[in-house]
Design an enzyme around this catalytic site. Structure first.
Site, PDB file in Angstrom:
ATOM      1  N   ASN A 168       0.846  -1.186   0.000  1.00  0.00           N
ATOM      2  CA  ASN A 168       0.000   0.000   0.000  1.00  0.00           C
ATOM      3  C   ASN A 168       0.884   1.239   0.000  1.00  0.00           C
ATOM      4  O   ASN A 168       1.589   1.495   0.966  1.00  0.00           O
ATOM      5  CB  ASN A 168      -0.898   0.012   1.232  1.00  0.00           C
ATOM      6  CG  ASN A 168      -1.706   1.287   1.320  1.00  0.00           C
ATOM      7  OD1 ASN A 168      -2.463   1.608   0.412  1.00  0.00           O
ATOM      8  ND2 ASN A 168      -1.539   2.030   2.410  1.00  0.00           N
ATOM      9  N   GLU A 169       0.866   1.989  -1.071  1.00  0.00           N
ATOM     10  CA  GLU A 169       1.645   3.221  -1.190  1.00  0.00           C
ATOM     11  C   GLU A 169       3.108   2.992  -0.778  1.00  0.00           C
ATOM     12  O   GLU A 169       3.618   3.616   0.148  1.00  0.00           O
ATOM     13  CB  GLU A 169       1.003   4.329  -0.362  1.00  0.00           C
ATOM     14  CG  GLU A 169      -0.338   4.740  -0.917  1.00  0.00           C
ATOM     15  CD  GLU A 169      -0.929   5.967  -0.261  1.00  0.00           C
ATOM     16  OE1 GLU A 169      -0.364   6.418   0.751  1.00  0.00           O
ATOM     17  OE2 GLU A 169      -1.937   6.476  -0.757  1.00  0.00           O
ATOM     18  N   THR A 170       3.731   2.065  -1.471  1.00  0.00           N
ATOM     19  CA  THR A 170       5.126   1.745  -1.206  1.00  0.00           C
ATOM     20  C   THR A 170       5.914   1.875  -2.497  1.00  0.00           C
ATOM     21  O   THR A 170       5.361   1.928  -3.590  1.00  0.00           O
ATOM     22  CB  THR A 170       5.259   0.307  -0.679  1.00  0.00           C
ATOM     23  OG1 THR A 170       4.518  -0.555  -1.539  1.00  0.00           O
ATOM     24  CG2 THR A 170       4.717   0.184   0.721  1.00  0.00           C
ATOM     25  N   GLY A 217      -0.958  -0.390  -4.101  1.00  0.00           N
ATOM     26  CA  GLY A 217      -1.602   0.906  -3.959  1.00  0.00           C
ATOM     27  C   GLY A 217      -0.679   2.029  -4.366  1.00  0.00           C
ATOM     28  O   GLY A 217       0.065   2.553  -3.540  1.00  0.00           O
ATOM     29  N   GLU A 228       1.196  10.733   4.211  1.00  0.00           N
ATOM     30  CA  GLU A 228       0.767  10.023   3.003  1.00  0.00           C
ATOM     31  C   GLU A 228       0.476  11.047   1.925  1.00  0.00           C
ATOM     32  O   GLU A 228      -0.556  11.702   1.926  1.00  0.00           O
ATOM     33  CB  GLU A 228      -0.470   9.169   3.284  1.00  0.00           C
ATOM     34  CG  GLU A 228      -0.135   7.916   4.046  1.00  0.00           C
ATOM     35  CD  GLU A 228      -1.146   6.816   3.789  1.00  0.00           C
ATOM     36  OE1 GLU A 228      -1.512   6.599   2.634  1.00  0.00           O
ATOM     37  OE2 GLU A 228      -1.562   6.187   4.763  1.00  0.00           O
TER      38      GLU A 228
END
Length: 1013
Positions: free
Chosen positions: A413-415, A439, A933
């Site tokens: 996720n958002e990596t 993500g 984020e």
């Protein structure tokens, strides 16, 4: 339709199991969920068999000690974990080894332990599992001895926060012992694919891994059983290696689909000398999936939009230790909303979750990691990822790859990082049949381009270049509190906002009609709100309606996973400022599983069964008569007619564009009955109504029972609502409801959905209702017998807005069996004293003055059921503020007045023992660490800091673990410092650390990352 298939398949599994046992199989699965001894806190030597645990608590697993604990503002999980604790816990139990196990292969299997667990058997360490969201196990035959054996498990959650949301603590999933002959099928050793499917025939390929001292003389017999329980194909193979592949042709295949989840069973047997040595049953589905860049997702040759939600494992009312029945209840609720897909954000679920998704036809984006590096201070990414990711990835893939419900893997996720390509390579190696996404990370190496909130921006659609199939992994982000409304639009970061580039959404009224208006209508503020509106008008960048319009109409838009399906504990400091907030309010259902208005919007767009839903409610005790209220009706009918007190206000038709998807009227308020009637082809198909309620005078209770299929007792979800004397729902009710449970059962949780109610869910006998409703989750034990739940309350308007009458009411709900006889006597006092049988007996509602505390004693057949207490005062209770009424909070929830709202902070900050409102004090040697984020598009980002100090000092700045620069902080009241072109602030997630390396306190007043300074 899927329930009929499910029941038919359940009957088959029972019959098939009996036939296999009589055929001589020796595989035995033993449930180890009961008779655990538990101790919270670390102890030396607790792994030793000689250790005395007589004073430990005896319990059953699944178990979550963090959920059982109280909410505390200084709790170890911090605001990220909803102010719950961590800590270290020990579990111990005995395993009795009978003589019949001699010479057997024996494996102990854990479905889930959070986290960093270590396992010992008879004092010998077997190993451990650092990750808290994976199943794991050990072969223990060589370590068992005849008679009693001691199993000990240490679970270490002492390093917190270890996630960016609430996580459970302990053995939160089932434990089993599997006993077989030495010649056995390896754990997760069966892999089934369906490479070719036509209407006439399906090719089923089964790869089987054998675990045996030697394979010579063994035969693998594989049978395919249809959903109706009939054998339709078979293959036999003499084994000459540890892994063998068989291809079986299945005639006239029944495809697994979201509306017809037909499940076949593969029965794999190892035979030696004519005797069955091991049998494993694997359910699978015959189905085809495809992801196309131009046209999105395809299932069985049909173009299908993914109408999805994202959910944490811990979403809902009982923490991480959810009985299977609660998991089923949650998924069925989502299915009834029209949801056809779930993203397991941001980690795998327990095995039962996927089994249920297979059964009910729910598609799954199966996600393994939140981060490939640190995202929370002590998370898996920070502590274990580098050493364990590949082994854990392979374990996860092998466990889940046979589920037809899983249509795509998400590996983060958002990596970002070079490791992404290696992760995708392993996925393709272990399971080449499913694509891989993440993500908003490394789209060049992913099969499907996943994007989180970035897909909510207007510019996303102007600049998009398609190179891969696209899926919105996390969109839309909207907030709602059940039963709460505002008529003006709210954006998290204000509007207009160049960085967020949100879609415009007009206010429903020029001035706020429900609560005090903090700013002129011409100003679009981003001020923090305590609660958010259940009209679809509180968001980050896009409304739910607009997001659905785009997804529906753009062919390449495969679908979305809205954030979220259910509200969840944690991320409480994000947006709303922290304590006493405990939860994130982005769900279409709240923590108790109550449906928000948003639920019905999706139902109107995603389902075909005729429905109509009306909002808002029609009880407004402070509303001026004639105030124009926006009235909406969500419906999938042709048109809806609105009536007020029997007068037709006209018909409206639901439209296809975002602002037209609801039928809308502006109705001058007057008390009475507001009713919507839906028509299809001119015929009434559904109706809904709201009636202006008087003061609450009674409660009503009803239950829904959910039966588990794994042998667990059923769970009853008991809903208690407040009503007036005419049985009309009272939407502001928050009187305390007390419960008395009789029979072999336990209350798992009392939950009302209130995001700022920090009373414990567990171990309590009462809780306040929230906006008129409360739920008790009751689980029977293994014993037989009738089960009755009684609920009682002292009722009335706590602020006495319209009435000073008080009622005392008791209701009985039969959980199992018939209701027991009631012979109730109620005695009460109004002077604060404890009531006795000599106190006045309650006969009818009575008036009290503000400042009065009423207490009641409720008896049944002379035995005390419960004692009740309620206070009535001008500063208590929920209500709408009148236009222009001055208040100290921007909401109707007075319990939130004590919230420390960080008005300027742009981050979730964790300071070493120091907390402030809108600022952070950093003493010498301490540091502020926060995770930002940034889900925007690529660009040059800068960091801006505002700080002050009493004298000259210095600040050391790190971004994503890189030293950026040292700032000199001089004596100043407040000063902005901007660091541009660092080259370290990235699109996606950023870790920023600010350390005070000087000799005086620093006050950080604002931290911000942006591309638009």
């Amino acid at each position: 339709m899927h329930w009929a298939i499910y029941l038919k398949q359940t009957l088959f599994y029972v019959l098939a199991t009996i036939s296999i046992i009589t055929a001589g199989t020796s595989r035995e699965t033993i449930n180890l969920n009961d008779e655990w001894s538990f101790h919270l806190g670390d102890l030396d030597g607790a792994q030793a068999p000689s250790f005395t645990d007589d004073d430990w608590r005896v319990l059953s697993v699944p178990h979550d000690w963090a959920f059982e604990a109280a909410f505390r503002p200084n709790a170890a999980q911090t605001d990220r974990g909803g102010y719950k604790p961590g800590g270290i816990g020990w579990y111990r139990r005995e395993i009795e080894m009978p003589e019949s196990w001699k010479g057997k292969a024996i494996r102990i299997q854990f479905d889930g332990i959070y986290m960093d667990s270590q396992v010992w058997l008879n004092g010998e360490k077997l190993g451990g599992m650092p990750y808290g969201y994976l199943s794991f196990g050990f072969d223990i035959a060589s370590k068992l001895k005849p008679g009693k054996n001691t199993l000990a498990i240490r679970v270490d959650n002492s390093k917190e926060p270890s996630a960016r949301w609430y996580h459970g603590c302990g053995i939160y999933a089932p434990v089993n012992l599997v006993v077989t002959e030495p010649e056995r099928i390896a754990h997760d050793g069966i892999y089934i694919t369906t490479p070719e499917i036509t209407d006439e025939e399906a090719s089923v390929q089964i790869e089987t891994e054998i675990d045996a001292p030697k394979t010579k003389g063994l035969t693998l017999v594989t049978r395919i059983i249809s959903p109706e329980g009939k054998e339709v194909a078979q293959a036999k193979t003499r084994l000459d290696s540890a892994t063998t592949t068989q291809t079986i042709r299945v005639p006239s295949p029944q495809r697994w689909d979201v509306d017809s989840p037909s499940l076949y069973t593969c029965v794999s047997q190892i035979v030696k000398g004519g005797k069955v040595r091991d049998t494993v049953e694997t359910r699978f589905g015959i189905r085809q999936i495809a992801w196309e860049t131009e046209t999105g997702f395809w299932l069985n040759g049909r173009n299908l939009k993914l109408k999805g939600v994202a959910d944490h494992l811990e979403c809902g009312p009982v923490g991480a230790a959810s009985p299977e029945a609660i998991i089923r209840w949650k998924l069925e609720l989502l299915k009834s909303m029209g949801v056809n897909a779930v993203r397991t954000a941001h980690n795998p679920q327990v095995p039962a979750f996927y089994d249920i998704c297979d059964e009910i036809g729910m598609l799954v984006m199966d996600e393994i990691f939140d981060g490939w590096r640190k995202k929370a201070d002590q998370d898996y990414g920070a502590r274990f990822f580098d050493q364990h990711w590949e082994a854990d990835l392979r374990t996860w893939l092998k466990r889940d790859r046979n589920h037809p419900s899983i249509i795509i893997y998400s590996v983060g996720n958002e990596t970002r990082g070079e490791v992404g390509a290696d992760i995708v390579k392993v996925c393709h190696e272990v399971d080449p049949t499913r694509p891989v996404t993440s993500g908003h990370a490394a789209p060049d190496v992913m099969d499907v381009h996943g994007v989180n909130g970035g897909s909510e921006r207007q510019r996303f659609y102007k600049k998009l270049e398609l190179h891969h199939p696209f899926i919105a992994t996390e969109a839309p982000h909207t907030w709602q509190v059940r039963g709460y409304y505002r008529s003006r639009t709210w954006w998290r970061d204000g509007y207009p906002n160049k960085k967020q580039d949100p879609f415009p959404l007009p206010d429903l009224t020029e001035k706020e009609i429900f609560t005090y208006d903090w700013a002129p209508a011409s100003e679009k503020t981003s001020s923090k709100q305590v609660f958010n509106s259940s009209y679809d008008n509180a968001m980050v960048r896009i409304s739910a309606r607009k997001n659905w319009e785009l997804m529906r109409d753009l062919p390449w838009y495969s679908g979305h996973f809205r954030w979220t399906g259910f509200d969840y504990l944690g991320e409480a400091g994000y947006v709303h400022g922290g304590w006493p907030f405990r939860a994130f309010m982005g769900g279409a259902l709240d923590l108790a599983g109550f449906k928000k208005d948003l639920f019905y919007f999706y139902q109107s767009q995603w389902t075909n069964k005729p429905m109509v839903h009306l909002l808002p409610h029609w009880t407004h005790p402070k509303m001026e008569h004639g105030t124009l209220i926006p009235v909406w009706a969500y419906s999938n009918a042709d048109e809806v007619e609105l009536f007020l007190n029997g007068r037709s206000l006209g018909k409206n038709k639901p439209g296809t564009q975002a602002l037209e998807m609801q039928c809308e009227w502006f109705v001058p308020w007057e008390p009475g009955t507001l009713e919507a009637v839906a028509y299809k082809d001119g015929v009434e198909v559904a109706r809904a109504k709201h009636v202006t309620a008087e003061t609450p005078a009674r409660i009503t209770g009803f239950k829904k029972s959910i039966q588990a299929t794994n042998g667990e007792p059923e769970v009853a979800v008991v809903t208690v609502k407040q009503q007036d004397k005419n049985r009309n729902f009272y939407p502001y009710g928050e009187n305390r409801i007390a419960f008395h449970l009789e029979g072999p059962a336990k209350i798992l949780s009392l939950e009302n959905g209130n995001p700022v109610d920090t009373e414990p869910n567990f171990g309590q006998s009462s809780r306040r209702a929230f906006f008129g409703a409360l739920r008790a989750f009751v689980q029977p034990t293994q014993e037989k017998g009738d089960i009755v739940l009684r609920a009682g309350a002292i009722l009335g308007e706590r602020r006495q807005l319209t009435s000073d009458l008080v009622s005392i009411n008791v209701r009985t709900v039969a959980i199992r069996g018939a209701k027991s006889e009631n012979k109730l006597r109620i005695h009460y006092t109004t002077d604060g004293s404890t009531p006795t049988t000599e106190s006045p007996r309650y006969k009818k509602p009575f008036p009290v003055s503000l400042g009065t505390t009423v207490k009641a004693l409720v008896l049944n057949k002379g035995e005390t059921l419960f004692t009740l207490e309620e206070t009535f005062a001008e500063n208590l209770g929920l209500h709408w503020y009148a236009p222009g009424e001055k208040t100290t909070v921007d909401a109707s929830g007075l319990q939130a007045e004590d919230a420390k709202l960080s008005q300027n902070c742009k981050s979730d900050m964790v300071v070493s023992g120091h907390y402030g409102t809108g600022y952070a004090i950093v003493p010498p040697g301490d540091s502020v660490q926060f995770y930002q984020e940034n889900d925007g598009s690529n660009g040059q980002y800068a960091l801006r800091i505002r700080y002050q100090s009493s004298r000259e000092t210095s600040i050391e700045l790190k971004v994503n673990d890189y030293d950026v620069q040292t700032l000199e902080a001089k004596n100043t009241k407040a000063k902005w410092k901007q660091i541009t072109s660092t080259g370290r602030i990235l699109n996606g997630g950023n870790h920023i650390q600010i350390k005070n390396t000087g000799e005086t306190d620093i006050l950080l007043d604002e931290l911000e990352v942006s591309s638009n300074f």
